[in-house]
Motif scaffolding. Structure first.
Motif, PDB file in Angstrom:
ATOM      1  N   GLU A   1       0.883  -3.206   2.153  1.00  0.00           N
ATOM      2  CA  GLU A   1      -0.262  -3.793   1.459  1.00  0.00           C
ATOM      3  C   GLU A   1      -1.209  -4.420   2.479  1.00  0.00           C
ATOM      4  O   GLU A   1      -0.766  -5.051   3.441  1.00  0.00           O
TER       5      GLU A   1
ATOM      6  N   GLY B   1       5.803  -7.414  -3.365  1.00  0.00           N
ATOM      7  CA  GLY B   1       5.631  -8.636  -2.563  1.00  0.00           C
ATOM      8  C   GLY B   1       6.095  -8.377  -1.137  1.00  0.00           C
ATOM      9  O   GLY B   1       6.892  -7.469  -0.889  1.00  0.00           O
TER      10      GLY B   1
ATOM     11  N   MET C   1       2.449  -8.020  -6.952  1.00  0.00           N
ATOM     12  CA  MET C   1       2.939  -9.391  -7.047  1.00  0.00           C
ATOM     13  C   MET C   1       2.659 -10.075  -5.713  1.00  0.00           C
ATOM     14  O   MET C   1       2.798  -9.474  -4.642  1.00  0.00           O
TER      15      MET C   1
ATOM     16  N   ILE D   1      -4.003  -7.226   2.541  1.00  0.00           N
ATOM     17  CA  ILE D   1      -4.633  -8.300   1.766  1.00  0.00           C
ATOM     18  C   ILE D   1      -5.848  -8.808   2.552  1.00  0.00           C
ATOM     19  O   ILE D   1      -5.879  -8.720   3.777  1.00  0.00           O
TER      20      ILE D   1
ATOM     21  N   GLU E   1       6.020  -3.769   2.351  1.00  0.00           N
ATOM     22  CA  GLU E   1       6.465  -3.927   0.966  1.00  0.00           C
ATOM     23  C   GLU E   1       7.198  -2.665   0.521  1.00  0.00           C
ATOM     24  O   GLU E   1       7.261  -1.667   1.252  1.00  0.00           O
TER      25      GLU E   1
END
Ligand code: 0L1
Ligand code: MG
Length: 262
Positions: free
Chosen positions: A139, A232, A63, A141, A108
């Protein structure tokens, strides 16, 4: 006036090749301003199909845009989701920079399910009944778009910037702690950069999983047993470069580390 037909397959092939080679690209909405959110999710799925044709395998979901601050920065009031594959999971706490463009990391947690979750009315209670365990997670990104700049449609088509992730070795019971109150602190090279709690994720991380089930139900999809769900970011993301050492300290869960190598 002639309406230009958007070639979703062509766009998916293009984005997927930039995801693989780590070359940045212009936003797809520059040449395709009429692209919709639904079409962007179709492109996202096609990109994963291409990866699976080459032997990769989908292992879960992430998410994104789950904090108010991130939603405001993209001008939306709902989170987005992306798809996680086996090749995105780091088995060692080392992040190779090869084929990455401008990576950022986020602290996260990840839910892993034991039962399928489906439908638009999934509640937090349903999520708890379906959850096997929870892992601390980091995470990574990396937007494929120039300057990490995009619209909602662009970022959905680019798999919500999904790139890499790592889970801790230790799994925890869903009842281990109050996940909305759990604090994290993120350090880069020993310097504290951000701290936050689980409440940054839609008020409580469990709501992120319920929201994912609801969003997937719009395209007839479900969350399957065994799948990983990155809920998230608990804090803002942090840029990383060659030689950086990231440490995330979780209240009651210990620490996760990541060494960045060029
Ligand atoms: O995981 C995230 O919240 C990122 C979602 C996509 C937006 C971004 O790349 O910052
Ligand atoms: Mg994230």
């Amino acid at each position: 006036m002639e309406v230009k037909q958007v070639d979703l397959k062509h766009l998916a092939k293009k984005i997927e090749s930039h995801q693989t080679t780590g070359q940045d690209m212009d936003k797809v909405t520059i040449d395709n301003p009429s692209l919709t959110v639904e079409e962007a999710y179709e492109i996202q799925k096609m990109c994963i199909d291409y990866k699976e044709e080459r032997g990769d395998r989908m292992v879960g979901w992430k998410m994104g845009l789950t904090s108010k601050a991130k939603q405001v920065s993209v001008g939306v009031d709902e989170p987005i989701y992306g798809r996680l594959t086996q090749s995105m999971e780091l088995s060692d706490p080392v992040l190779p920079l090869e084929n990455l463009i401008h990576p950022r990391v986020e602290p996260e947690i990840a839910f892993v399910l034991k039962k399928e979750l489906s439908g638009e009315n999934v509640t937090p209670r349903d999520v708890w009944m379906a959850t096997e365990c929870i892992f601390p997670a980091i995470e990574v990104i990396d937007s494929r778009y120039k300057n990490f700049s995009f619209t909602l449609v662009d970022v959905i088509a680019d798999n919500a910037s999904s790139t890499k992730f790592i889970l801790g070795d230790q799994a925890f019971s869903p009842y281990h702690t109050a996940w909305d109150e759990m604090g994290v602190a993120m350090f880069r090279n020993g310097e504290l950069l951000h701290s936050g709690t689980g409440a940054a994720v839609l008020g409580h991380p469990v709501r992120s999983v319920a929201m994912l089930a609801k969003m997937l139900s719009r395209e007839g999809q479900t969350i399957k047993p065994g799948q990983v769900i990155l809920v998230g970011g608990f804090t803002e993301a942090v840029d990383v470069s060659d030689g950086d050492h990231i440490e995330v300290r979780y209240d009651q869960l210990g620490s996760l580390n990541l060494r960045v190598e060029g």
